[in-house]
Design a protein around this motif. Structure first.
Motif, short mmCIF file in Angstrom:
data_model
loop_
_atom_site.label_atom_id
_atom_site.label_comp_id
_atom_site.label_asym_id
_atom_site.label_seq_id
_atom_site.Cartn_x
_atom_site.Cartn_y
_atom_site.Cartn_z
N LEU A 26 53.56 25.02 24.40
CA LEU A 26 52.80 24.37 25.47
C LEU A 26 53.67 24.08 26.68
O LEU A 26 53.27 24.35 27.82
N THR A 27 54.84 23.54 26.47
CA THR A 27 55.70 23.19 27.61
C THR A 27 56.19 24.44 28.33
O THR A 27 56.33 24.44 29.56
N ILE B 125 52.34 23.33 30.45
CA ILE B 125 51.40 22.28 30.03
C ILE B 125 52.19 21.07 29.57
O ILE B 125 53.18 21.19 28.85
N ARG B 126 51.74 19.89 29.98
CA ARG B 126 52.48 18.65 29.69
C ARG B 126 51.70 17.82 28.66
O ARG B 126 50.88 16.97 29.05
N VAL C 283 46.23 16.76 26.10
CA VAL C 283 46.57 17.60 27.25
C VAL C 283 45.73 17.28 28.46
O VAL C 283 46.03 17.71 29.57
N ASP D 214 41.96 18.84 32.56
CA ASP D 214 42.37 19.98 33.38
C ASP D 214 43.16 21.03 32.60
O ASP D 214 43.07 22.22 32.89
N GLN D 215 43.93 20.58 31.62
CA GLN D 215 44.77 21.51 30.87
C GLN D 215 44.19 21.89 29.51
O GLN D 215 44.82 22.61 28.74
N TYR D 216 42.97 21.44 29.26
CA TYR D 216 42.37 21.62 27.94
C TYR D 216 42.20 23.10 27.57
O TYR D 216 42.70 23.55 26.53
N HIS D 217 41.51 23.86 28.38
CA HIS D 217 41.26 25.26 28.04
C HIS D 217 42.54 26.10 28.01
O HIS D 217 42.73 26.89 27.08
N PRO D 218 43.45 25.96 28.99
CA PRO D 218 44.72 26.69 28.89
C PRO D 218 45.50 26.33 27.63
O PRO D 218 46.12 27.21 27.00
N ALA D 219 45.50 25.06 27.25
CA ALA D 219 46.24 24.64 26.06
C ALA D 219 45.64 25.25 24.79
O ALA D 219 46.38 25.68 23.89
N ARG E 48 41.09 16.63 24.74
CA ARG E 48 40.68 16.46 26.14
C ARG E 48 40.87 15.00 26.54
O ARG E 48 41.30 14.70 27.65
#
Length: 343
Positions: A62-63, A67-68, A96, A99-104, A141
């Protein structure tokens, strides 16, 4: 301390076997008595090795993707115990954000291509779940899902504060981010209360909050915490928890924010502890199947939720009223909304 009064079965059921059993093993001279406790402790140690491996792999992926995540519960709380092996944890929870949910989720599927996937990646879900190498990973999320829209908006601001001001923590050589201390206290409390009001809670969650307050009380902003609790209608419930932590888990009163022992609250708090140890903190469900008719089905669901609010009223009447108001509001909104395909 409540340790001494717990039976073997209660320790296992309440998730505190790895915490309680090492002390009992030091005093035990009966091999037949010691064997089951040793088995629980060894299994937890073996499980943590697997969990740490998967956590490191997931966190690194993830990092590297920019993604943070924030590590919630589990390993982060285990670090507060005298030894991490004394805290049982069975899955990995990573926040996550929206905003970062789907990419994660995409990163997790690419990192663990053979993982079992049984949850849909939908925007109304609290988290996406997959089983990677035998370990459950939950990509969140949101950290807590509130039914009342005002609660949800207020909590989103609190959660954002906890993430932006997150703190670094070393977990077996892996540097991770955990929530800021004030918000973490709120979150750990909320996670336990969410279980109390739904699928069932356990004593381990009270252990977690006790140790968190012991380790971080000097970094907690009391005024901010008080404001948050009042905004979420949870001050009464928090004070019930503080009474339990002081009375049963030896938390010093000066570390139990907003502690009180007024008679009405102590009676309700001790009733909650009694029911928790008896395994009764489970949301009541009817044995009847939900009707297929749309209106009848929504009425059925609303009645179940109101029944659950009445159950909670035994411990916190003020929060039960809030639960009931939320149920009626949601019922009205959902009545005029289109049916969702998963219902």
């Amino acid at each position: 301390m409540i340790f001494d009064s717990l039976t073997y079965k209660q320790c296992v059921a309440q998730g505190v076997g790895p915490t309680v059993f090492p002390q009992r093993l030091e005093k035990s001279t009966d091999p037949d008595h010691s064997a089951p406790m040793k088995a629980v402790c060894v299994h937890n140690m073996q499980q943590q090795v697997k969990l740490q491996y998967v956590l490191t792999k997931a966190w690194t992926a993830l990092t590297r993707a920019g993604i943070r995540p924030v590590l919630m519960k589990g390993a982060g709380l285990a670090a507060l115990y005298p030894s991490p092996e004394q805290r049982a944890w069975g899955d990995i929870d990573l926040l996550v954000g929206i905003d970062q949910y789907h990419p994660a989720c995409a990163v997790m599927r690419a990192t663990f291509p053979d993982a079992l996937k049984f949850d849909e990646e939908l925007d109304h879900y609290k988290h996406y779940n997959l089983i990677a190498e035998g370990i459950s990973i939950e990509i969140h999320r949101v950290s807590v899902a509130f039914q009342h829209p005002l609660d949800a908006r207020r909590y989103a601001r609190m959660e954002a504060y906890g993430r932006v001001n997150g703190e670094r923590l070393m977990v077996n050589g892996l540097e991770v981010t955990v929530f800021e201390s004030t918000f973490n206290a709120l979150f750990v409390f909320l996670h336990s209360w969410e279980h109390m009001t739904t699928q069932g809670a356990n004593l381990r969650q009270l252990f977690d909050l006790t140790l968190l307050l012991r380790h971080t009380h000097d970094r907690i902003d009391a005024r901010r915490l008080q404001c948050w609790l009042k905004q979420l209608h949870l001050m009464d419930v928090w004070q019930i928890y503080m009474y339990l932590l002081v009375t049963f888990l030896d938390l010093p009163k000066e570390e139990a924010f907003f502690y009180t022992d007024v008679p009405d609250l102590t009676i309700r708090a001790e009733g909650l502890m009694h029911d928790l140890l008896a395994g009764k903190m489970i949301e009541p469900k009817t044995h009847t199947t939900a009707p297929k008719n749309r209106i009848a089905r929504k009425w059925h669901t609303m009645q179940e939720r109101l029944r659950n609010a009445r159950r909670i009223g035994k411990y916190s009447p003020s929060y039960a009223w809030h639960m009931a108001a939320t149920t009626l509001l949601n019922g009205a909104v959902r009545f005029f909304a289109k049916d969702r395909h998963w219902e």
